[in-house]
Design a protein around this motif. Sequence first.
Motif: not given
Length: 225
Positions: A75-97
Amino acid sequence: MAGRKKVKLAYIINDACRKASYNKRKKGFVKKMKEISILCDVPVCGILYSQYESRPIVWPNPLEVQRLITQFRNMPEDERNKKMVNHEMFLKQRIEKEQEKLNKLKKENREKQIRMLMNQCLAGRPLTGLNLDGLNDMDCMIKGSLTEIVTQIKSRKEKELAEMNQPQVAPPQVLAATTDQNMHAAMETQVFDQSNIYTKQTVPWFLGDVPNQQFGFVDDQIPPL
């Protein structure tokens, strides 16, 4: 019936308890993958490594897992990583919310505080302990309230003016008859009724010379006085 006890998500230190929890949740993990594949009609695969197993657990089978992994990598990289998050990105999203929720609560509390100060002003109490930022906030809130009031007044006036300018449908007018017309109609009705009475009751006695085939002239049938 008692509810299920909430499990604390933390590393289980005891080896026996950890192994028992692994065996129980391993079956649940496989069951959930099968359910989501059937209910949502999506391709699902899973690989589970553990120190308690000599070989990794692969679901549904190695060939299907290999096919899905290859399809994902192509799959294209943009589409593949569109909804992919690691632990750091997940925590960052939670902090922003959570930060957004906190800012919203701060704004609501500030508005309530300014409204209380406005009520104090209306009651004639002095504004003590209010800095320049607070005065600016109060000024903005008062202007916003005045603008809303003016808008509502304008809207109501336009609505009332539109209702006044609507054409009113007049009720059908009934032409009243004049006195002469009423009297004339009453006389015609009376004459008609009298003529009917005259025709029915007096005609056989006053036909004069009109012959009658059975009895001759009508005058012959008039009884003597």
